[in-house]
Write an enzyme that holds these catalytic residues in place. Structure first.
Site, PDB file in Angstrom:
ATOM      1  N   ASP A  26      42.759  -3.406  92.327  1.00 54.09           N
ATOM      2  CA  ASP A  26      43.752  -2.995  93.432  1.00 54.09           C
ATOM      3  C   ASP A  26      44.667  -2.002  92.874  1.00 54.09           C
ATOM      4  O   ASP A  26      44.915  -1.942  91.631  1.00 54.09           O
ATOM      5  CB  ASP A  26      44.586  -4.174  93.998  1.00 54.09           C
ATOM      6  N   HIS A 169      43.623  -5.148  88.679  1.00 55.94           N
ATOM      7  CA  HIS A 169      44.287  -4.248  89.130  1.00 55.94           C
ATOM      8  C   HIS A 169      44.254  -3.014  88.208  1.00 55.94           C
ATOM      9  O   HIS A 169      44.160  -3.201  86.704  1.00 55.94           O
ATOM     10  CB  HIS A 169      45.992  -4.716  89.208  1.00 55.94           C
TER      11      HIS A 169
END
Length: 197
Positions: A26, A169
Site C-alpha cells: 500500500d 507498504h
C-alpha cells in the site's frame, strides 16, 4: 514457502483455496518502490500494489515497470482519506481520479480497490464495484508502517498462512526495513528446495 504471483482472487469474501500467501503493498509509488521491485524481480515474485493517485505524478516510469514486470495495480484512493468521512460522490471522484492516473501512467485500469486504513462500508464497496473494482482487504498485517525492524516484519510474512493476503507498504515514508524483510523471506524461500536435496 512459495509465493503466489498476485492477489488476484483474494477479495472481501472467501477465495478459492491457494497454497501460498499473497503479497500486497500500500501507499506507493514512493522512493523505495523500485528497490522493492528489484527484490521481487530477483526472486520471480509478483504482487499487488495499491497506489495513491496523488503520488503517481513524477513516478510514471515506476508504474510502467510495475505493469511490465507483471504486478497487479490497485486503487488506494487519490490522497488517502478515511473514505467514510466523505460523501459518496466524493468517494467516487477519489476512485475515478486515481484510476485515471493509473491508466494514464501504466496503461491498465485497476479492477481491485483497497480503502485507506481498511476503513470501508457497504456503500463504499458498492461505489467501487460500480466502477469495476472489487474490494480487497488483508488477512495478515505486518505492521511494517510502525517500523518494528526488518526481522519482525520478515517473521510476520513468513508465518502467513497459505492463501492469506499479507499487508505491507512501499510508501510514503522510508520503507527500507520492508524491502529488507521481503528480501530475507524470499531468499529463504528460494533456498529451501535446494537445501532439502
Amino acid at each position: 514457502m512459495p509465493f503466489l504471483a498476485a492477489a488476484r482472487h483474494r477479495f472481501h469474501y472467501p477465495p478459492p483455496p491457494v497454497d501460498a500467501p499473497l503479497l500486497s503493498f500500500d501507499d506507493g509509488p514512493a522512493e523505495d518502490t523500485e528497490a522493492l521491485l528489484d527484490v521481487l524481480a530477483r526472486h520471480g515474485v509478483t504482487a499487488t500494489f495499491f497506489l495513491v493517485g496523488e503520488r503517481i505524478s513524477g513516478r510514471e516510469g515506476v508504474l510502467a515497470r510495475l505493469v511490465r514486470e507483471g504486478h497487479e495495480l490497485g486503487n488506494h484512493s487519490w490522497n488517502h482519506p478515511d473514505l467514510r468521512t466523505l460523501a459518496l460522490h466524493e468517494v467516487r471522484e477519489q476512485l475515478i481520479r486515481t484510476s485515471d492516473a493509473i491508466e494514464s501512467a501504466g496503461g491498465v485500469r485497476p479492477n481491485v480497490f483497497r480503502p485507506p486504513y481498511g476503513y470501508t462500508s457497504v456503500p463504499i464497496e458498492e461505489t467501487a464495484a460500480s466502477l469495476g473494482m472489487r474490494t480487497m482487504l488483508w488477512d495478515v498485517d505486518t505492521a511494517d508502517w510502525q517500523r518494528p525492524g526488518s526481522d519482525i516484519v520478515a517473521r510476520a510474512i513468513a508465518s502467513a498462512p497459505p492463501g492469506s493476503v499479507v499487508l505491507l507498504h512501499d510508501g510514503p515514508a522510508d520503507r527500507g526495513g520492508t524491502v529488507t524483510a521481503v528480501e530475507l523471506v524470499l531468499a529463504a524461500a528460494s533456498a529451501r528446495p535446494s537445501a532439502e536435496h
